[in-house]
Design an enzyme around this catalytic site. Structure first.
Site, PDB file in Angstrom:
ATOM      1  N   SER A  22      28.382  58.909   3.924  1.00 38.82           N
ATOM      2  CA  SER A  22      28.694  58.133   2.558  1.00 38.82           C
ATOM      3  C   SER A  22      27.473  57.890   1.841  1.00 38.82           C
ATOM      4  O   SER A  22      27.617  57.792   0.753  1.00 38.82           O
ATOM      5  CB  SER A  22      29.557  57.011   2.818  1.00 38.82           C
ATOM      6  OG  SER A  22      28.998  56.247   3.676  1.00 38.82           O
ATOM      7  N   ASN A 110      31.843  47.236   9.256  1.00 38.34           N
ATOM      8  CA  ASN A 110      32.938  46.777   8.583  1.00 38.34           C
ATOM      9  C   ASN A 110      33.157  45.803   7.786  1.00 38.34           C
ATOM     10  O   ASN A 110      33.835  45.790   6.616  1.00 38.34           O
ATOM     11  CB  ASN A 110      34.190  46.686   9.811  1.00 38.34           C
ATOM     12  CG  ASN A 110      34.154  48.075  10.725  1.00 38.34           C
ATOM     13  OD1 ASN A 110      33.719  48.962  10.388  1.00 38.34           O
ATOM     14  ND2 ASN A 110      35.124  47.845  11.842  1.00 38.34           N
ATOM     15  N   THR A 155      60.769  54.276 -34.173  1.00 40.83           N
ATOM     16  CA  THR A 155      61.148  54.462 -32.805  1.00 40.83           C
ATOM     17  C   THR A 155      61.776  56.004 -32.651  1.00 40.83           C
ATOM     18  O   THR A 155      62.323  56.540 -33.592  1.00 40.83           O
ATOM     19  CB  THR A 155      62.379  53.480 -32.660  1.00 40.83           C
ATOM     20  OG1 THR A 155      63.349  53.869 -33.632  1.00 40.83           O
ATOM     21  CG2 THR A 155      61.951  52.048 -33.197  1.00 40.83           C
ATOM     22  N   HIS A 156      61.869  56.522 -31.469  1.00 44.94           N
ATOM     23  CA  HIS A 156      62.054  57.859 -31.208  1.00 44.94           C
ATOM     24  C   HIS A 156      61.285  58.810 -31.864  1.00 44.94           C
ATOM     25  O   HIS A 156      61.767  59.847 -32.167  1.00 44.94           O
ATOM     26  CB  HIS A 156      63.462  58.000 -31.426  1.00 44.94           C
ATOM     27  CG  HIS A 156      64.488  57.087 -30.902  1.00 44.94           C
ATOM     28  ND1 HIS A 156      65.311  57.134 -29.599  1.00 44.94           N
ATOM     29  CD2 HIS A 156      65.100  55.936 -31.354  1.00 44.94           C
ATOM     30  CE1 HIS A 156      65.806  56.138 -29.449  1.00 44.94           C
ATOM     31  NE2 HIS A 156      65.875  55.282 -30.630  1.00 44.94           N
ATOM     32  N   SER A 277      35.599  73.977 -34.406  1.00 47.95           N
ATOM     33  CA  SER A 277      35.857  75.071 -33.396  1.00 47.95           C
ATOM     34  C   SER A 277      34.969  76.194 -33.441  1.00 47.95           C
ATOM     35  O   SER A 277      34.409  76.422 -34.817  1.00 47.95           O
ATOM     36  CB  SER A 277      37.090  75.583 -33.874  1.00 47.95           C
ATOM     37  OG  SER A 277      37.614  76.927 -33.687  1.00 47.95           O
ATOM     38  N   LYS A 283      38.098  73.795 -38.920  1.00 46.13           N
ATOM     39  CA  LYS A 283      38.659  72.865 -37.804  1.00 46.13           C
ATOM     40  C   LYS A 283      37.775  71.829 -37.666  1.00 46.13           C
ATOM     41  O   LYS A 283      36.526  71.857 -37.628  1.00 46.13           O
ATOM     42  CB  LYS A 283      39.014  73.356 -36.438  1.00 46.13           C
ATOM     43  CG  LYS A 283      39.967  74.244 -36.218  1.00 46.13           C
ATOM     44  CD  LYS A 283      41.513  74.033 -36.602  1.00 46.13           C
ATOM     45  CE  LYS A 283      41.756  72.949 -35.662  1.00 46.13           C
ATOM     46  NZ  LYS A 283      42.123  73.773 -34.421  1.00 46.13           N
ATOM     47  N   ASN A 285      38.487  68.659 -35.129  1.00 45.94           N
ATOM     48  CA  ASN A 285      39.289  68.304 -33.804  1.00 45.94           C
ATOM     49  C   ASN A 285      38.840  66.932 -33.108  1.00 45.94           C
ATOM     50  O   ASN A 285      37.659  66.549 -33.200  1.00 45.94           O
ATOM     51  CB  ASN A 285      38.858  69.361 -32.539  1.00 45.94           C
ATOM     52  CG  ASN A 285      39.402  70.850 -33.058  1.00 45.94           C
ATOM     53  OD1 ASN A 285      40.473  70.923 -33.954  1.00 45.94           O
ATOM     54  ND2 ASN A 285      38.881  71.873 -32.653  1.00 45.94           N
ATOM     55  N   GLU A 290      41.207  63.155 -27.362  1.00 43.43           N
ATOM     56  CA  GLU A 290      41.710  64.234 -26.559  1.00 43.43           C
ATOM     57  C   GLU A 290      40.998  63.632 -24.871  1.00 43.43           C
ATOM     58  O   GLU A 290      41.742  63.870 -24.018  1.00 43.43           O
ATOM     59  CB  GLU A 290      41.585  65.557 -26.652  1.00 43.43           C
ATOM     60  CG  GLU A 290      42.298  65.770 -28.163  1.00 43.43           C
ATOM     61  CD  GLU A 290      42.114  67.288 -28.373  1.00 43.43           C
ATOM     62  OE1 GLU A 290      42.979  68.054 -28.803  1.00 43.43           O
ATOM     63  OE2 GLU A 290      40.939  67.423 -28.682  1.00 43.43           O
ATOM     64  N   TYR A 317      40.098  48.462  10.399  1.00 45.10           N
ATOM     65  CA  TYR A 317      39.014  49.348   9.916  1.00 45.10           C
ATOM     66  C   TYR A 317      39.524  50.832  10.638  1.00 45.10           C
ATOM     67  O   TYR A 317      39.530  50.868  11.698  1.00 45.10           O
ATOM     68  CB  TYR A 317      37.789  49.076  10.268  1.00 45.10           C
ATOM     69  CG  TYR A 317      36.788  50.195   9.355  1.00 45.10           C
ATOM     70  CD1 TYR A 317      36.514  49.899   8.157  1.00 45.10           C
ATOM     71  CD2 TYR A 317      36.324  51.252  10.215  1.00 45.10           C
ATOM     72  CE1 TYR A 317      35.567  51.078   7.644  1.00 45.10           C
ATOM     73  CE2 TYR A 317      35.571  52.049   9.628  1.00 45.10           C
ATOM     74  CZ  TYR A 317      35.342  51.860   8.285  1.00 45.10           C
ATOM     75  OH  TYR A 317      34.569  53.225   7.728  1.00 45.10           O
ATOM     76  N   GLN A 322      36.309  54.878   4.285  1.00 47.69           N
ATOM     77  CA  GLN A 322      35.023  55.257   3.508  1.00 47.69           C
ATOM     78  C   GLN A 322      35.529  55.959   2.248  1.00 47.69           C
ATOM     79  O   GLN A 322      34.890  55.977   1.481  1.00 47.69           O
ATOM     80  CB  GLN A 322      34.434  56.208   4.448  1.00 47.69           C
ATOM     81  CG  GLN A 322      32.926  56.727   3.761  1.00 47.69           C
ATOM     82  CD  GLN A 322      32.258  57.276   5.052  1.00 47.69           C
ATOM     83  OE1 GLN A 322      31.626  56.569   5.711  1.00 47.69           O
ATOM     84  NE2 GLN A 322      31.988  58.451   5.057  1.00 47.69           N
TER      85      GLN A 322
HETATM   86  N1  ARG Z   1      30.408  54.094   5.456  1.00 45.94           N
HETATM   87  C1  ARG Z   1      31.482  53.329   6.391  1.00 45.94           C
HETATM   88  C2  ARG Z   1      32.322  53.166   5.140  1.00 45.94           C
HETATM   89  O1  ARG Z   1      32.369  53.181   4.130  1.00 45.94           O
HETATM   90  C3  ARG Z   1      30.790  51.954   6.760  1.00 45.94           C
HETATM   91  C4  ARG Z   1      31.692  51.156   7.827  1.00 45.94           C
HETATM   92  C5  ARG Z   1      31.536  52.164   9.016  1.00 45.94           C
HETATM   93  N2  ARG Z   1      32.057  51.441  10.095  1.00 45.94           N
HETATM   94  C6  ARG Z   1      32.448  52.207  11.161  1.00 45.94           C
HETATM   95  N3  ARG Z   1      33.164  51.455  12.054  1.00 45.94           N
HETATM   96  N4  ARG Z   1      32.013  53.284  11.503  1.00 45.94           N
HETATM   97  O2  ARG Z   1      33.601  52.722   5.646  1.00 45.94           O
END
Ligand code: ARG
Length: 468
Positions: A22, A110, A155-156, A277, A283, A285, A290, A317, A322
């Site tokens: 991550s 965690n 309305t509508h 465009s 155009k 736009n 959007e 957890y 993640q």
């Molecule tokens: N990168 C992990 C997450 O975002 C951190 C926590 C990892 N905990 C574990 N028990 N592997 O959740």
């Protein structure tokens, strides 16, 4: 060194190793990770786990990591770091050797990720407060500037009654004021500190959770370690609030797009926020609008992703959590990116008040006022409605508005019509008729504007808790 390799005999599959990291996205949590680590280090020293020398070495090294992350962009290109927690541990070990490995005493990733994410969300809410305040103030400024100009209310999507342009814009003001209060309310539940929750059952040593929470600007520690390490309600609530905000932006964008078409002609698109465009030279736009509408889909998707991620998870957890990071970052970045642009758009868009006023006075939008006129003369409401309906039908046949119908024809429909009828149908009279708080009568709109101004100003009062 990995944070968990001791019990393993085989290395990770390299593809899996790369895929499960991550760090490529949670590196943006580094300032929060460092602040939370500092708080944990202080608590460890207080608990007698770290000597004061250990503590000062660790705190100095955490500062050095922050400094390098700011000044050397390549510093964060670490293909080995599993996540932001691993990255900090690796860097600490590189800077101060084995002392660096003492920091993780009694804590778990965690609780760390839950803490970092809460700090991220809190900071984002504090940033959004002012951006939303700017946006609402841009709306209110246009509402004030519109003075006595009127526009059809639909309305509508059918013309219904004329309203002040200010009243129409105030409708958006209310939506975004609600969004701001929703985020402020969400912040209360975000601002609790999971540190000390450990992996699931609580830290494995007696550390002062109150002090750690206070150090990070939290209102207090979370109440239950199982909940704290697996809870992502704060993220879900936050992104839900953002998805409602973008839903409001999308409705606003849709209406602006519609009103900028030649069929309405109420809105002249500002060139700095429009594009041409490549094929059709004429155009202009509404690309900004959007994309605002389109970005809403992305944020709503993030909200749906978060809910779906958590719904089947057993306590506590699970690594699935993640996956809650990116939707939070994505939604936050998207909204923080879009708000200054819509504010700029609102400050520069031109309203064609002549067209708005003209449209507000045609198409039988004074029919309810005509019925009210009969009611005032003692005609029961349902019968007045019926009589004016007949008058409208006559107008449709003759291609003229109600006020152009001769009195004799009106009296043939109902004897209570008299010459005063005509003077009750003007725009001023029709607007003034809606003389209730929340209605479009100018004196109420003036008060509503003042009230909205006051609420918008309050959004700015809170001073954000800074994490550096
Ligand atoms: N990168 C992990 C997450 O975002 C951190 C926590 C990892 N905990 C574990 N028990 N592997 O959740």
């Amino acid at each position: 060194m990995k944070m968990w390799s001791g019990r393993f005999r085989q290395p990770l599959d390299p593809e899996f190793e790369k895929w499960q990291r991550s760090f490529p996205y949670d590196r943006q949590l580094l300032p929060f990770e460092l602040a939370a680590s500092r708080a944990h280090a202080n608590a460890l020293e207080h608990a007698g786990v770290l000597s004061s020398e250990d503590l000062s070495e660790i705190v100095k090294a955490l500062g050095e990591i922050a400094r390098r992350a700011e000044s050397e962009p390549e510093f964060l290109n670490d293909p080995e770091a599993e996540d932001v927690h691993h990255f900090v541990e690796k860097q600490l070990a590189a800077l101060i050797g084995a002392t660096g490995y003492k920091l993780h005493t009694g804590r778990s990733r965690n609780e760390q990720i839950a803490t970092d994410l809460r700090l991220f969300v809190r900071q984002s809410i504090d940033t959004l407060r002012n951006l939303i305040a700017d946006w609402i103030e841009a709306i209110l400024t246009r509402a004030e500037a519109a003075g006595s100009a009127a526009i059809p209310a639909y309305t509508h999507l059918q013309p219904a009654e004329p309203v002040l342009v200010a009243h129409w814009l105030l409708a958006y003001g209310e939506m975004f004021l609600r969004d701001a209060t929703r985020l402020a309310d969400c912040r209360k539940r975000v601002n609790l500190c999971p540190l000390g929750s450990g992996a699931v059952a609580g830290a494995t040593l007696t550390i002062n959770r109150q002090t750690m929470a206070a150090e990070l600007g939290f209102d207090g520690p979370t109440a239950n370690s199982i909940d704290a390490t697996s809870d992502r309600d704060f993220a879900i609530e936050f992104v839900d609030a953002l998805s409602l905000l973008t839903l409001h932006l999308s409705r606003w964008a849709e209406e602006m797009i519609l009103f900028s078409t030649p069929a309405y002609g109420f809105v002249e698109l500002p060139e700095p926020y429009s594009t041409g465009s490549s094929a059709m030279p004429q155009k202009k736009n509404p690309d900004l609008l959007e994309l605002v509408r389109g970005k809403a889909a992305r944020v709503m998707g993030c909200a749906a992703t978060l809910q779906t991620l958590v719904k089947g998870l057993p306590l506590a957890y699970n690594k699935d959590l993640q996956e809650t990071q990116e939707p939070v970052f994505n939604a936050s970045d998207t909204v923080i990116g879009v708000l200054p642009l819509v504010t700029g758009f609102m400050n520069t868009v031109e309203f064609n008040e002549a067209k708005m006023n003209h449209a507000a006075q045609s198409g039988f939008m004074n029919a309810w006022a005509a019925a009210a006129y009969l009611v005032e003369r003692g005609v029961p409401s349902r019968l007045a409605h019926e009589a004016v309906g007949k008058a409208v039908q006559l107008g449709v046949e003759r291609g003229c508005d109600l006020e152009k119908l001769p009195l004799a024809d009106l009296q043939a429909i109902h004897s209570s019509f008299d010459a005063a009828f005509y003077s009750s149908l003007g725009l001023t009279e029709v607007l003034a008729l809606h003389d209730v708080p929340g209605g479009t009568a100018p004196r109420h709109v003036k008060r509503a504007l003042q009230n909205a101004r006051e609420r918008a100003a309050l959004l700015r009062l809170q001073t954000p808790a800074a994490i550096r």
